[in-house]
Design a protein around this motif. Structure first.
Motif, PDB file in Angstrom:
ATOM      1  N   HIS A   1       0.804  -1.218   0.000  1.00 60.96           N
ATOM      2  CA  HIS A   1       0.000   0.000   0.000  1.00 60.96           C
ATOM      3  C   HIS A   1       0.844   1.278   0.000  1.00 60.96           C
ATOM      4  O   HIS A   1       0.375   2.330   0.403  1.00 60.96           O
ATOM      5  N   ASN A   2       2.090   1.177  -0.474  1.00 60.82           N
ATOM      6  CA  ASN A   2       2.881   2.385  -0.680  1.00 60.82           C
ATOM      7  C   ASN A   2       3.890   2.112  -1.795  1.00 60.82           C
ATOM      8  O   ASN A   2       3.983   0.989  -2.305  1.00 60.82           O
ATOM      9  N   TYR A   3       4.631   3.134  -2.193  1.00 60.88           N
ATOM     10  CA  TYR A   3       5.536   3.001  -3.336  1.00 60.88           C
ATOM     11  C   TYR A   3       6.567   1.900  -3.105  1.00 60.88           C
ATOM     12  O   TYR A   3       6.795   1.054  -3.975  1.00 60.88           O
ATOM     13  N   ALA A   4       7.181   1.882  -1.932  1.00 60.70           N
ATOM     14  CA  ALA A   4       8.262   0.931  -1.681  1.00 60.70           C
ATOM     15  C   ALA A   4       7.772  -0.511  -1.775  1.00 60.70           C
ATOM     16  O   ALA A   4       8.404  -1.361  -2.420  1.00 60.70           O
ATOM     17  N   SER A   5       6.645  -0.808  -1.123  1.00 56.53           N
ATOM     18  CA  SER A   5       6.150  -2.180  -1.144  1.00 56.53           C
ATOM     19  C   SER A   5       5.626  -2.561  -2.519  1.00 56.53           C
ATOM     20  O   SER A   5       5.805  -3.700  -2.969  1.00 56.53           O
ATOM     21  N   MET A   6       4.996  -1.622  -3.229  1.00 55.37           N
ATOM     22  CA  MET A   6       4.513  -1.906  -4.584  1.00 55.37           C
ATOM     23  C   MET A   6       5.677  -2.137  -5.543  1.00 55.37           C
ATOM     24  O   MET A   6       5.637  -3.029  -6.392  1.00 55.37           O
ATOM     25  N   HIS A   7       6.723  -1.347  -5.429  1.00 63.83           N
ATOM     26  CA  HIS A   7       7.887  -1.492  -6.310  1.00 63.83           C
ATOM     27  C   HIS A   7       8.538  -2.857  -6.099  1.00 63.83           C
ATOM     28  O   HIS A   7       8.891  -3.551  -7.064  1.00 63.83           O
ATOM     29  N   ALA A   8       8.691  -3.253  -4.845  1.00 59.79           N
ATOM     30  CA  ALA A   8       9.288  -4.557  -4.549  1.00 59.79           C
ATOM     31  C   ALA A   8       8.422  -5.686  -5.099  1.00 59.79           C
ATOM     32  O   ALA A   8       8.926  -6.647  -5.695  1.00 59.79           O
ATOM     33  N   LEU A   9       7.119  -5.571  -4.916  1.00 61.17           N
ATOM     34  CA  LEU A   9       6.196  -6.615  -5.359  1.00 61.17           C
ATOM     35  C   LEU A   9       6.172  -6.741  -6.881  1.00 61.17           C
ATOM     36  O   LEU A   9       6.260  -7.841  -7.436  1.00 61.17           O
ATOM     37  N   LEU A  10       6.085  -5.621  -7.582  1.00 63.10           N
ATOM     38  CA  LEU A  10       6.017  -5.657  -9.041  1.00 63.10           C
ATOM     39  C   LEU A  10       7.347  -6.084  -9.651  1.00 63.10           C
ATOM     40  O   LEU A  10       7.372  -6.788 -10.673  1.00 63.10           O
ATOM     41  N   SER A  11       8.436  -5.678  -9.041  1.00 68.07           N
ATOM     42  CA  SER A  11       9.755  -6.106  -9.532  1.00 68.07           C
ATOM     43  C   SER A  11       9.897  -7.614  -9.418  1.00 68.07           C
ATOM     44  O   SER A  11      10.398  -8.281 -10.336  1.00 68.07           O
ATOM     45  N   PHE A  12       9.446  -8.167  -8.295  1.00 67.84           N
ATOM     46  CA  PHE A  12       9.490  -9.609  -8.117  1.00 67.84           C
ATOM     47  C   PHE A  12       8.614 -10.304  -9.151  1.00 67.84           C
ATOM     48  O   PHE A  12       9.005 -11.329  -9.723  1.00 67.84           O
ATOM     49  N   ALA A  13       7.436  -9.756  -9.412  1.00 69.24           N
ATOM     50  CA  ALA A  13       6.536 -10.358 -10.404  1.00 69.24           C
ATOM     51  C   ALA A  13       7.186 -10.405 -11.779  1.00 69.24           C
ATOM     52  O   ALA A  13       7.070 -11.400 -12.501  1.00 69.24           O
ATOM     53  N   GLN A  14       7.882  -9.347 -12.135  1.00 70.55           N
ATOM     54  CA  GLN A  14       8.542  -9.307 -13.440  1.00 70.55           C
ATOM     55  C   GLN A  14       9.632 -10.370 -13.554  1.00 70.55           C
ATOM     56  O   GLN A  14       9.797 -10.988 -14.606  1.00 70.55           O
ATOM     57  N   THR A  15      10.374 -10.602 -12.463  1.00 70.10           N
ATOM     58  CA  THR A  15      11.445 -11.599 -12.520  1.00 70.10           C
ATOM     59  C   THR A  15      10.874 -13.011 -12.620  1.00 70.10           C
ATOM     60  O   THR A  15      11.488 -13.894 -13.225  1.00 70.10           O
ATOM     61  N   GLN A  16       9.711 -13.231 -12.027  1.00 69.62           N
ATOM     62  CA  GLN A  16       9.106 -14.559 -12.039  1.00 69.62           C
ATOM     63  C   GLN A  16       8.381 -14.863 -13.353  1.00 69.62           C
ATOM     64  O   GLN A  16       8.280 -16.019 -13.753  1.00 69.62           O
ATOM     65  N   TYR A  17       7.870 -13.833 -14.008  1.00 63.23           N
ATOM     66  CA  TYR A  17       7.108 -14.017 -15.247  1.00 63.23           C
ATOM     67  C   TYR A  17       7.628 -13.060 -16.323  1.00 63.23           C
ATOM     68  O   TYR A  17       6.923 -12.153 -16.771  1.00 63.23           O
ATOM     69  N   PRO A  18       8.874 -13.250 -16.733  1.00 59.38           N
ATOM     70  CA  PRO A  18       9.499 -12.301 -17.670  1.00 59.38           C
ATOM     71  C   PRO A  18       8.836 -12.266 -19.047  1.00 59.38           C
ATOM     72  O   PRO A  18       8.944 -11.267 -19.753  1.00 59.38           O
TER      73      PRO A  18
END
Length: 491
Positions: free
Chosen positions: A356-373
């Motif tokens: 629910h903030n920039y830091a947690s969203m950035h970490a979550l979306l970055s992880f998603a990109q690495t898992q589903y490139p």
């Protein structure tokens, strides 16, 4: 315990809060700050948006703690700060339960809840289930189902805080893990409370707005107050603004314990070995804390969670936990509403997370990109009303950087228009290739995002996790929760 005039005067004087007092000898059987909760012979603390008419409908108030003397025939103690007064009087009323608990506290922009659950699970094993937890998600004051309740605030009002500590002590709890928000210090909810260990996870702009912190500097200053009230302090050596944070900690501590990935400045270090969709693995390097050394499986995905795990390991070691309990605690940890994944036939994988903030969203979306490139990242997100206004620009920025499709929707709009909030987020979207949808019915927005997702895509539903309500116009409107919406999806 009962509160006497003498005790009240003594406590308020010790903390330099007393302006004036009544010339009367009284003993109070109860303490509260909500006229709807008073009982016979109650000492009442006048706080917040209080109206004198509230007293007319309340029966049993025989004394007042107030910043401004009221035109009523009730004995009154006038104080310089009612929030501070409420905290110290609550401690005394509940017979100082904090003195009977080992208390570890986490603060940070992101990861507080995750780290708290990790430390809780480790110490729960180490203490044979004699550890309590006060988190954004749950407050757990004992071993029985009845001892667990949904939290309404990250750090509750001081009266509720010490009331629950008393429950924990009465239930035989010896340890407490809790989250401490910047708001807790801004609103004096933890005034007078001291921790055995305080851990600082990270910092980035958040909670900045008219009803919260006026500036980032004020936000950081309130976060760092944790150091001033902790016997030992743990700091992430990879956090932003590290120099300022260390400098503040050194004002009250000769020894500071830092952690990081190997080669990044921490006294205690770890190496990330694997970060898969359902788990991650890390190895902690040898150090002067022998119990830390070794291999760990973390029952949560994402390398960003490994940093939280390291903070939890160090804190639990200071509480006396052994390596076996550390391994077990991280292996079984589960946080309601955090990184819940569900594969959906023909539509990839959906993740539900409380981010629910920039830091947690950035970490979550970055992880998603690495898992589903090879796939797209579709995001369902909104922003709360009447708080955290700065998040709206942050969400526009993070989806511009890391998302392919975004569905802007409602998330606890309170007294604001959810569409107006969504448009504020959209105004900060700079990626012309980002596909933007507006759907204020949150269930419809989630279903639409899943329907659009292909087999190789990932859908991130962020913000509410498993929250069972939407905050609308001051009312908690029932809501089935994001995970239930995802689980119930049908083509």
């Amino acid at each position: 315990m009962k509160l006497t005039s003498k005790t009240i005067e003594q406590l308020l004087t010790e903390h330099d809060l007393l302006i004036s007092k009544p010339d009367i000898d009284l003993t109070f059987d109860f303490l509260h700050y909500d006229t709807r909760q008073v009982k016979k012979n109650t000492l009442f603390v006048v706080k917040g948006a209080f109206r004198i008419e509230y007293l007319q409908s309340a029966t049993g108030i025989t004394g007042l703690i107030t910043a401004d003397l009221l035109a009523v025939d009730i004995p009154q103690w006038q104080v310089t700060d009612v929030q501070k007064a409420l905290s110290i009087l609550s401690m005394a009323f509940f017979d100082d339960p904090q003195n009977l608990l080992w208390i570890g506290a986490f603060t940070g922009t992101k990861g507080k809840t995750t780290a708290a659950y990790m430390a809780y699970n480790i110490l729960k094993d180490a203490t044979q289930n004699h550890t309590a937890l006060f988190s954004t998600v749950d407050r757990i004051t004992g071993p029985k189902p009845a001892d667990k309740k949904k939290s309404d605030l990250t750090t509750p009002e001081s009266y509720e805080l010490f009331k629950d500590m008393r429950r924990a002590v009465d239930n035989g709890m010896t340890h407490l893990i809790m989250e401490v928000s910047s708001q807790a210090y801004l609103k004096q909810r933890v005034y007078g409370l001291r921790y055995n260990v305080g851990a600082f996870l990270n910092i980035s702009p958040d909670h900045i707005g008219p009803n919260e912190h006026p500036t980032f500097q004020d936000y950081l200053a309130h976060k760092m107050m944790l150091f001033d009230h902790s016997d030992q302090v743990i700091i992430n050596a990879q956090t932003d603004h590290l120099a300022d944070i260390i400098a503040h900690a050194r004002q009250t501590h000769d020894k500071i314990y830092t952690y990081s990935t190997t080669g990044n400045g921490g006294h205690y270090t770890y190496v990330s070995k694997e970060s898969a969709i359902h788990e991650s693995r890390l190895v902690v390097a040898p150090s002067d804390l022998e119990e830390l050394t070794g291999n760990y499986r973390l029952n949560l995905p994402g390398d960003f969670n490994e940093s939280n795990a390291m903070a939890a390991l160090i804190m639990s070691s200071f509480a006396g936990a052994k390596h076996k309990s550390m391994v077990h605690g991280l292996d079984v940890v589960f946080i309601p509403g955090r990184m819940l994944s569900l594969p959906i036939a023909g539509h990839g994988v959906a993740f539900v997370d409380y981010a629910h903030n920039y830091a947690s969203m950035h970490a979550l979306l970055s992880f998603a990109q690495t898992q589903y490139p090879e796939g797209r990242v579709l995001v369902v997100i909104g922003s709360p009303g009447n708080k955290g206004v700065s998040r709206r620009a942050d969400f526009g920025k993070v989806v511009s950087e890391l998302a392919d499709v975004v569905y802007l929707t409602a998330d606890d709009p309170q007294y604001e228009s959810p569409l107006a909030i969504a448009k504020e987020i959209a105004q900060n979207i700079t990626n012309e290739n980002l596909e933007v949808h507006f759907e204020m019915d949150r269930i419809q927005a989630i279903n639409a995002a899943i329907k659009e997702a292909g087999e190789s895509d990932i859908v991130i539903v962020a913000g509410k996790g498993e929250d069972p309500y939407q905050k609308i116009n001051g009312i908690d409107e029932p809501y089935i929760g994001d995970y239930a919406v995802v689980k119930n999806y049908q083509d």
